[in-house]
Design a protein around this motif. Structure first.
Motif, mmCIF file in Angstrom:
data_model
loop_
_atom_site.group_PDB
_atom_site.id
_atom_site.type_symbol
_atom_site.label_atom_id
_atom_site.label_comp_id
_atom_site.label_asym_id
_atom_site.label_seq_id
_atom_site.Cartn_x
_atom_site.Cartn_y
_atom_site.Cartn_z
ATOM 1 N N LEU A 118 0.749 -1.291 0.354
ATOM 2 C CA LEU A 118 0.212 0.339 0.157
ATOM 3 C C LEU A 118 1.520 1.078 -0.157
ATOM 4 C CD1 LEU A 118 -2.657 -0.497 2.192
ATOM 5 C CD2 LEU A 118 -3.729 -0.441 -0.252
ATOM 6 N N LEU A 119 1.813 1.222 0.663
ATOM 7 C CA LEU A 119 2.995 2.618 1.075
ATOM 8 C C LEU A 119 3.689 2.497 -0.846
ATOM 9 C CD1 LEU A 119 3.414 4.199 2.470
ATOM 10 C CD2 LEU A 119 6.010 2.824 3.235
ATOM 11 N N ALA A 120 4.013 1.800 -1.179
ATOM 12 C CA ALA A 120 4.808 1.844 -2.794
ATOM 13 C C ALA A 120 3.027 1.924 -3.778
ATOM 14 C CB ALA A 120 5.153 0.278 -3.245
ATOM 15 N N TRP A 121 2.155 1.771 -3.704
ATOM 16 C CA TRP A 121 0.840 2.046 -4.475
ATOM 17 C C TRP A 121 0.750 4.178 -3.971
ATOM 18 C CZ3 TRP A 121 -4.437 2.544 -3.247
ATOM 19 C CH2 TRP A 121 -5.547 2.798 -3.631
ATOM 20 N N ILE A 122 0.088 4.128 -2.626
ATOM 21 C CA ILE A 122 0.102 5.317 -2.047
ATOM 22 C C ILE A 122 1.381 6.151 -2.918
ATOM 23 C CG2 ILE A 122 -0.398 7.153 -0.912
ATOM 24 C CD1 ILE A 122 -1.537 4.856 0.960
ATOM 25 N N ASP A 123 2.864 6.282 -3.132
ATOM 26 C CA ASP A 123 3.901 7.030 -3.167
ATOM 27 C C ASP A 123 5.004 6.733 -4.322
ATOM 28 O OD1 ASP A 123 5.603 9.096 -3.176
ATOM 29 O OD2 ASP A 123 5.784 9.358 -1.361
ATOM 30 N N PRO A 124 4.822 7.132 -5.456
ATOM 31 C CA PRO A 124 5.246 6.357 -6.521
ATOM 32 C C PRO A 124 6.611 6.553 -6.565
ATOM 33 C CG PRO A 124 4.422 8.019 -6.916
ATOM 34 C CD PRO A 124 3.649 8.121 -5.712
ATOM 35 N N ARG A 125 7.246 7.869 -5.010
ATOM 36 C CA ARG A 125 8.183 7.685 -4.715
ATOM 37 C C ARG A 125 9.314 6.678 -4.764
ATOM 38 N NH1 ARG A 125 8.053 12.700 -1.691
ATOM 39 N NH2 ARG A 125 6.765 12.029 -0.465
ATOM 40 N N ILE A 126 8.688 5.721 -4.063
ATOM 41 C CA ILE A 126 9.117 4.957 -3.350
ATOM 42 C C ILE A 126 9.191 3.415 -4.361
ATOM 43 C CG2 ILE A 126 8.960 2.653 -1.409
ATOM 44 C CD1 ILE A 126 6.838 5.300 0.127
ATOM 45 N N ARG A 127 10.290 2.760 -4.197
ATOM 46 C CA ARG A 127 11.099 1.845 -5.656
ATOM 47 C C ARG A 127 11.420 0.367 -4.512
ATOM 48 N NH1 ARG A 127 6.990 2.850 -8.078
ATOM 49 N NH2 ARG A 127 6.806 4.043 -9.897
ATOM 50 N N TYR A 128 11.069 -0.145 -4.417
ATOM 51 C CA TYR A 128 11.412 -1.483 -4.106
ATOM 52 C C TYR A 128 12.616 -2.504 -4.821
ATOM 53 C CZ TYR A 128 8.766 -0.692 -0.083
ATOM 54 O OH TYR A 128 7.180 -0.174 0.747
#
Length: 129
Positions: A118-128
């Motif tokens: 959910l955090l990756a979906w909400i904020d596009p700046r986060i990449r794993y």
């Protein structure tokens, strides 16, 4: 309802603290100086930035709500997993107690996985990677 209200209280407290912290930042002053309506500032900018810590604790709250409370279930004499775990511990049933602990650990891991997605979906700046 007692278990759900406790989880709701935690979410409300974290949301309020995050919103108050974000409202004091410089970009909010800049948005107000540009003349944006307060509704747009709060919902489009501040709330979106305040969601990150809320989503991060979502996994813990989810596991917390699924597993329930030991004290609440014992006092209300509810047949929940916590009362079964307590009885297994008192009877020294190692296999049942360890199975329940593994189930609790799996719900914590799944809750954290859901919160990370959910955090990756909400904020596009986060990449794993």
């Amino acid at each position: 309802m007692a278990v759900a209200f406790t989880g709701t209280a935690l979410i409300m407290r974290v949301t309020r603290n995050n919103m108050l912290e974000e409202l004091g930042k410089n970009y909010v002053v800049t948005l107000r100086a540009k003349g944006l309506p307060e509704r747009v500032i709060i919902w489009k900018h501040v709330f979106r930035n305040a969601l990150h810590p809320l989503v991060s604790i979502f996994g813990q709250v989810l596991a917390f709500l699924i597993n329930g409370f030991a004290i609440t279930s014992i006092v209300l004499n509810l047949p929940t997993i916590q009362t079964i775990y307590l009885q297994a511990t008192l009877r020294q049933d190692v296999f049942l107690a360890s199975t329940i602990l593994v189930m609790i650990a799996i719900t914590v891991v799944v809750g954290n996985l859901i919160s990370d997605v959910l955090l990756a979906w909400i904020d596009p700046r986060i990449r794993y990677e």
